[in-house]
Motif scaffolding. Sequence first.
Motif, PDB file in Angstrom:
ATOM      1  N   LEU A   1      18.513  77.905  35.682  1.00 44.79           N
ATOM      2  CA  LEU A   1      19.283  78.859  36.216  1.00 44.79           C
ATOM      3  C   LEU A   1      19.377  80.484  35.202  1.00 44.79           C
ATOM      4  O   LEU A   1      20.466  80.060  34.617  1.00 44.79           O
ATOM      5  N   LEU A   2      18.682  81.465  35.622  1.00 43.71           N
ATOM      6  CA  LEU A   2      18.986  82.527  34.428  1.00 43.71           C
ATOM      7  C   LEU A   2      18.785  84.266  35.678  1.00 43.71           C
ATOM      8  O   LEU A   2      18.401  84.530  36.868  1.00 43.71           O
ATOM      9  N   PRO A   3      19.866  85.044  35.295  1.00 45.21           N
ATOM     10  CA  PRO A   3      19.689  86.221  35.555  1.00 45.21           C
ATOM     11  C   PRO A   3      19.150  87.222  35.269  1.00 45.21           C
ATOM     12  O   PRO A   3      19.430  88.020  34.592  1.00 45.21           O
ATOM     13  N   LEU A   4      17.708  86.670  35.814  1.00 47.52           N
ATOM     14  CA  LEU A   4      16.598  87.673  35.730  1.00 47.52           C
ATOM     15  C   LEU A   4      16.045  88.592  35.801  1.00 47.52           C
ATOM     16  O   LEU A   4      15.213  89.967  35.763  1.00 47.52           O
ATOM     17  N   THR A   5      16.907  88.919  37.302  1.00 48.93           N
ATOM     18  CA  THR A   5      17.187  90.979  37.925  1.00 48.93           C
ATOM     19  C   THR A   5      19.051  91.057  37.911  1.00 48.93           C
ATOM     20  O   THR A   5      20.397  90.174  37.798  1.00 48.93           O
ATOM     21  N   GLY A   6      19.259  91.986  38.022  1.00 47.57           N
ATOM     22  CA  GLY A   6      20.234  92.579  38.039  1.00 47.57           C
ATOM     23  C   GLY A   6      21.705  93.004  36.120  1.00 47.57           C
ATOM     24  O   GLY A   6      20.626  93.513  35.667  1.00 47.57           O
TER      25      GLY A   6
ATOM     26  N   ASP B   1      21.949  85.911  40.811  1.00 49.72           N
ATOM     27  CA  ASP B   1      23.367  86.340  39.972  1.00 49.72           C
ATOM     28  C   ASP B   1      24.270  85.693  39.466  1.00 49.72           C
ATOM     29  O   ASP B   1      24.845  84.923  40.531  1.00 49.72           O
ATOM     30  N   PRO B   2      24.874  85.615  38.602  1.00 48.32           N
ATOM     31  CA  PRO B   2      25.620  85.025  37.145  1.00 48.32           C
ATOM     32  C   PRO B   2      27.092  84.951  38.425  1.00 48.32           C
ATOM     33  O   PRO B   2      27.698  83.888  38.470  1.00 48.32           O
TER      34      PRO B   2
ATOM     35  N   ASP C   1      20.168  89.887  28.939  1.00 46.56           N
ATOM     36  CA  ASP C   1      21.149  88.618  28.296  1.00 46.56           C
ATOM     37  C   ASP C   1      20.366  87.222  29.084  1.00 46.56           C
ATOM     38  O   ASP C   1      19.478  86.250  28.040  1.00 46.56           O
ATOM     39  N   ALA C   2      19.456  87.508  29.978  1.00 41.74           N
ATOM     40  CA  ALA C   2      18.324  86.222  30.421  1.00 41.74           C
ATOM     41  C   ALA C   2      17.189  86.056  29.767  1.00 41.74           C
ATOM     42  O   ALA C   2      16.483  85.004  29.260  1.00 41.74           O
TER      43      ALA C   2
ATOM     44  N   THR D   1      19.789  73.905  33.355  1.00 44.49           N
ATOM     45  CA  THR D   1      19.809  74.217  32.528  1.00 44.49           C
ATOM     46  C   THR D   1      20.680  75.345  32.928  1.00 44.49           C
ATOM     47  O   THR D   1      20.062  76.706  33.478  1.00 44.49           O
ATOM     48  N   SER D   2      22.242  76.646  32.492  1.00 40.58           N
ATOM     49  CA  SER D   2      21.739  77.655  32.816  1.00 40.58           C
ATOM     50  C   SER D   2      22.983  78.101  31.592  1.00 40.58           C
ATOM     51  O   SER D   2      23.253  77.037  30.627  1.00 40.58           O
ATOM     52  N   GLY D   3      23.173  79.469  32.101  1.00 38.92           N
ATOM     53  CA  GLY D   3      23.767  80.175  30.802  1.00 38.92           C
ATOM     54  C   GLY D   3      25.451  80.296  31.090  1.00 38.92           C
ATOM     55  O   GLY D   3      25.833  79.230  31.647  1.00 38.92           O
ATOM     56  N   TYR D   4      26.068  81.242  31.646  1.00 43.46           N
ATOM     57  CA  TYR D   4      27.735  81.390  32.442  1.00 43.46           C
ATOM     58  C   TYR D   4      27.700  82.139  33.383  1.00 43.46           C
ATOM     59  O   TYR D   4      26.678  82.679  34.140  1.00 43.46           O
ATOM     60  N   LEU D   5      28.101  81.041  34.281  1.00 39.87           N
ATOM     61  CA  LEU D   5      28.186  81.631  36.058  1.00 39.87           C
ATOM     62  C   LEU D   5      29.940  82.109  36.296  1.00 39.87           C
ATOM     63  O   LEU D   5      29.856  81.009  35.603  1.00 39.87           O
ATOM     64  N   ALA D   6      30.733  82.521  37.497  1.00 41.56           N
ATOM     65  CA  ALA D   6      31.569  82.620  38.053  1.00 41.56           C
ATOM     66  C   ALA D   6      31.777  81.388  38.399  1.00 41.56           C
ATOM     67  O   ALA D   6      32.495  80.665  38.892  1.00 41.56           O
ATOM     68  N   CYS D   7      30.585  81.166  39.109  1.00 42.04           N
ATOM     69  CA  CYS D   7      30.682  80.231  40.477  1.00 42.04           C
ATOM     70  C   CYS D   7      30.718  78.602  39.310  1.00 42.04           C
ATOM     71  O   CYS D   7      30.139  77.708  40.163  1.00 42.04           O
TER      72      CYS D   7
END
Length: 577
Positions: free
Chosen positions: A194-199, A238-239, A204-205, A261-267
């Motif tokens: 799970l990557l924040p590829l846009t935004g 979108d994190p 970071d993505a 896998t993922s980075g940081y997520l608010a949810c």
Amino acid sequence: MDLTTSSGVPGRATLRVDVRAAVAVVEDGVADDVPPVLRRLAAGVLLAGVGELRVLRLDEVPTRVHVRADETSATVAVEPLEALPYGLSRRELEVTTLLVAGLTNARIAERLAIGARTVGTHVDRVLSKLGVASRGAAAARALDEGLVVVPPPGGAGGFEQLRLGRALAAAERPPSGRPPVRAPRRRPLRVGALLPLTGAATADAREMEQGARLAIEEINAVGGVAGRPLELRAADVDPQDAATIDRGFEVLLAADVDVLTSGYLACQDLAHELAAGVGVPYLHAATSGVMERRAADDPGRYARVFQVCPSDVHYGPHFVDYLSGLRDRGAWRPDSRRLLAVRQPAWELVDLGLQQAAQHAADRGWELAVDAPTAGGWHAAGARAAADDPAAVMMGSYLVDDHVAFVEGFRGAGGAGLLYGIYAPSVPELRVRLGALADGILWATTTGTYPDRLGRAFAARYARRFGAVPGRSHAGIAYDRVHLVAGAWATTDFRDFAAVAGHLRRSVHRGVNGAYCFDAPGQTAQTWTGGAGDPSLAQAHLVHQIQGGRQRVVSPATYADGEFVLPAWVAGSPGRG
């Protein structure tokens, strides 16, 4: 096959040959520039079905050889070298080649007819020049970058299970006139990300994606895991948006991934529930003390969820502790007893350990206040902080945009306190956007790439592969995370998710960001701040300072490559006008 016989020193040329080593097409140069022995090697790559091979040939002028095979033919390209890679000598390249075969120093000595002590000296020099810490890492680098000499010194013994050995053996067999019938490609092992590829977190993505791709390419270069290649499947999220996280899980699960896998997520609570519900092992880098406690309270439900970095609860206390250390040893003489922490208002699961930090502050003679951006955003929060005139401010956000806005607001309003960020300055974009305003900023990360031999070697490989230096955190996390799960797959059935999780829980992996050990409640990587504890089982809580546009680790001392410098804008510094 006698690879020692040559028709002369080859020039730069590229040929396409068939299974009989006959030239089908001259793509560059002239045919005579590729000796028959290299044409036969290319035919061996085709016949053995090994796909691709990179090697070196040590003639009077050393030559780089690259062979690629498709279904019916093989392309062989030769390129003379002005100098040997990494400053290695010819003898050191021979030793490197035999390390690839897994030979001991004694066996290498026999092959080269030299003493075992001499071999040991050569091995030490090879490790130093390649910037690696072990023989295995040197072998992996040699295979990845084609630092293998043909013919292998003393013959092909020991290479039988490697692509080179299979190609050499195939080249010895009389050709049938037909390319081999290839076995069906084994199902790849799929790493879902799970990557924040846009935004706002795109930069970071890119770090996360490229770190993972580098690890996958290196593992695939040595045959993958149990003969299976690895591949990356990414889903854009979108994190800060639960709906995109939900969709991202759907995309990855539909792709039949073997790990999430993922980075940081608010949810992050949603991500935990989705992962626990499907049972696929999930390695995240949310740095959340809240989720660590949730996993510890329900180990059955979250048995396959792992937090690959220490929790955010360490940020606030260490902010206070590090500044107290600066003050107490006279490196900084603050005019005020007030500290300020500004935190992300929308990230309810981000703790930052501020309650504990307040107690630390009181015990050490400080007063800690907590603020959050309001309608004016992070720029206004920076200006407001400057007006309050604290001794130091912690910027409690993971996002580059927030840090940039705060620093510009704070410095624009004449702020004279120390600025201390968390995580976001690890992304190179921050220094680019702030320019000179970045100099002097302190920042911490619960997980960062060490400035040691392993970390520097990783950074060099990343830069060669992607044309840019990696950031100081998530590129390393993503790289290490792939190696973590690959290690589990190597000793278990990848389809047995419980067995994979069990291996992760029992094992310790030393990566470029430190050590990964998940045997504590909550299955979270442990932290080490330089005091008590075992750094070999933890990740150092690294404090950096941006100095002259470069990142320097200033704490803990074990991993430091620089010393704190009082910024020019800070009250009491010689540079403040």
